[in-house]
Design an enzyme around this catalytic site. Structure first.
Site, mmCIF file in Angstrom:
data_model
loop_
_atom_site.group_PDB
_atom_site.id
_atom_site.type_symbol
_atom_site.label_atom_id
_atom_site.label_comp_id
_atom_site.label_asym_id
_atom_site.label_seq_id
_atom_site.Cartn_x
_atom_site.Cartn_y
_atom_site.Cartn_z
ATOM 1 C CB ALA A 273 3.417 3.661 -8.158
ATOM 2 N N PRO A 275 4.289 -1.086 -12.192
ATOM 3 C CG PRO A 275 3.624 -2.089 -14.207
ATOM 4 C CD PRO A 275 3.501 -2.231 -12.708
ATOM 5 N N GLY A 276 3.239 1.337 -13.130
ATOM 6 C CA GLY A 276 2.771 2.709 -13.308
ATOM 7 C C GLY A 276 1.491 2.906 -14.086
ATOM 8 N N GLY A 277 0.843 1.834 -14.554
ATOM 9 C CA GLY A 277 -0.382 1.995 -15.335
ATOM 10 C C GLY A 277 -1.468 2.738 -14.579
ATOM 11 C CE LYS A 278 -4.165 -1.373 -10.512
ATOM 12 N NZ LYS A 278 -3.021 -2.170 -11.018
ATOM 13 C CG ASP A 296 7.737 -0.243 -6.542
ATOM 14 O OD1 ASP A 296 6.590 -0.695 -6.753
ATOM 15 O OD2 ASP A 296 8.754 -0.964 -6.485
ATOM 16 C CG ASP A 369 -2.776 -2.688 -7.313
ATOM 17 O OD1 ASP A 369 -3.750 -3.439 -7.205
ATOM 18 O OD2 ASP A 369 -1.868 -2.860 -8.158
ATOM 19 C CB CYS A 419 -3.941 -8.864 -9.818
ATOM 20 S SG CYS A 419 -2.185 -9.134 -9.497
#
Length: 504
Positions: A273, A275-278, A296, A369, A419
């Site tokens: 997860a 840094p947490g944006g999603k 994480d 991710d 990414c």
């Protein structure tokens, strides 16, 4: 390289100093270009050295509507453009995603390094070569992370100014470069002679007397040290809006949460997860109901994520430090968990703590991710990547896929994303998953987000049928990822995702 006209960087051809070409070792380039047509690969390499043409922002629709956020953001951008004497920038609604705003980026612009001098005085340093006079500029050096942010619109915070040529004072106009060799020492007063790339010009808001008489830690929170008034790539700095219900996020990363399609009341897992944006986007789409577990490996990252969750008053989300490759309960442990949960006695540990294992086949939605080579990020100044690292990432991602499959309930949805542009981490892993797990099917989710953007998966990958390939989503650097409201092409980083359903 020949001396240029007056005003050039030390008399050299400025175009050569502001154009970056990503250099890769032959074995790394072979892996990254595998299955990619030659013309596409050449365009990809060129695009990796540049920022995307579009800046995207996600609106936290749980606290404000998109129209309210747009109005506030437009006022902020307009004030900044007036202060920097820039042409106006329009904040626009994404045509199909209800929680996305965007701005177009201008560049590369014809910007040359400048000599010292502010409005209070104009002082220059000169050198002579064969009777011709050239202008010296005052150089400022930043590291690669800061340079990436500058090329995407950021001003430079005081703590990010790695070195500044002496004598730099507040009010001086400076030329900003990124350190490509990662060898510049903090506080260096002499001109840096290592590999560097020109990013544009700005105005120093602090001098060396402030920047290098305290530690970098003490500089944090001191604000902007250099205002970027004439960058090579021009886009408003938006960091001050992050606490206003807006988040800078690349478009494919926003799409990932939408195609996961989490529903209120469901049990959802974000396996990697930080840094947490999603994670925050998923929580918003769930209306902060149900249970969202964020994992994480790093305890420090989880502590920061848990703090942010508490600040945003998220009650459905819990963050745990956990190795997601080995986080699956045995069948006996899972049965005991279900008995406890059905009796109402199950309690999740406090958010921010460690979690060893999770119950099998208990999650309605899983986002994987995972860690990757990040070879889709832009701009990519000097990637520290080897073929061994690329191979390791692909193998590690497969371990995560095994865990995700065991945790996903029958009928549940799994989104796998990276990414990077490496086929070994993308299409090859999708083919692997479909071969290893016969109960997985790949879904067509284009309708969920208003139509497909990006391209299909690459051809000729083992285990990937033509139907499965067409349902993969690949975002190739330099290619459009949609059309804007005024007909302009939208562009983002290199990215990949695929959406699976577990039959049953």
């Amino acid at each position: 390289m020949k001396p240029s006209n007056l005003g050039g960087a030390r008399g050299w051809d400025v175009s050569e100093m502001s154009r970056h070409v990503v250099h890769l070792s032959p074995d790394v380039e072979a892996l990254l270009s595998d299955h990619v047509p030659d013309d596409t690969w050449n365009a990809t390499k060129d695009a990796l050295g540049k920022p995307p043409r579009t800046t995207f922002l996600r609106v936290n629709t749980s606290i404000q509507t998109r129209e309210v956020a747009k109005k506030r953001l437009q006022a902020f951008v307009t004030e900044q453009c007036e202060r920097k004497k820039w042409p106006p920038y329009l904040v626009k609604n994404h045509p199909t995603l209800h929680d996305v705003l965007y701005l177009n980026v201008d560049g590369p612009l014809d910007v040359h390094p400048v000599g010292r001098g502010g409005e209070r005085e104009r002082r220059s340093f000169y050198w002579h070569l064969e009777g011709v006079k050239f202008s010296f500029e005052i150089e400022v050096i930043v590291d690669a992370m800061c340079g990436n942010a500058v090329m995407r619109g950021a001003d430079i915070f005081a703590a990010g100014i790695l070195a500044a040529e002496s004598p730099m004072e507040a009010g001086d106009t400076v030329s900003v470069y990124v350190d490509l060799d990662q060898s510049c020492l903090r506080g260096t007063a002499k001109r840096y002679e290592g590999g560097k790339l020109f990013l544009g010009n700005g105005v120093a808001l602090m001098g060396r007397d402030v920047l290098y008489t305290v530690s970098p830690q003490e500089l944090k929170g001191k604000g902007v040290g250099i205002l970027m008034t004439c960058p090579i790539y021009r886009s408003p700095s938006l960091s001050d809006m992050f606490g206003e219900g807006l988040a800078l996020q690349n478009l494919p990363s926003i799409l990932v949460a939408h195609v996961l399609d989490p529903q209120p009341g469901e049990m959802v897992l974000d396996m990697c997860a930080a840094p947490g944006g999603k994670t925050f986007h998923i929580a918003t789409l769930m209306n902060d109901t149900g249970t969202l577990i964020a994992l994480d490996r790093s305890s420090q990252k989880i502590a920061r994520l848990a703090t942010q969750m508490a600040f945003q008053n998220l009650t459905s989300t819990r963050a745990y430090a956990c190795d997601a490759t080995s986080c699956v309960m045995s069948e006996e442990e899972t049965a005991a968990y279900r008995t406890t949960a059905q009796s109402g006695e199950w309690r999740w540990p406090p958010s921010g703590s460690k979690m060893k294992q999770l119950p099998r086949e208990s999650f309605d939605r899983i986002l994987l991710d995972g860690p990757c080579s990040a070879m889709g990020q832009r701009p990519n100044f000097r990637p520290a990547i080897s073929s061994a690292i690329l191979i390791h990432h692909a193998q590690y991602q497969r371990s995560l896929l095994h865990a995700a499959h065991r945790l996903l309930r029958p009928g549940g949805r799994l989104v796998y994303s990276t990414c990077t542009i490496a086929v070994s981490e993308n299409e090859a892993n999708v083919g692997y998953a479909l071969e290893q797990f016969p109960d997985l099917e790949i879904l067509d989710v284009a309708e969920r987000v208003g139509g497909k953007v990006g391209r299909d998966g690459l051809k000729g990958v083992a285990g990937l049928s033509e139907e499965a390939r067409a349902r993969c989503w690949r975002f190739q650097p330099g290619e459009d990822c949609g059309i804007g409201v005024d007909g302009e092409g939208l562009e983002s980083i290199g990215f990949f995702f695929a959406v699976f359903r577990k039959r049953g």
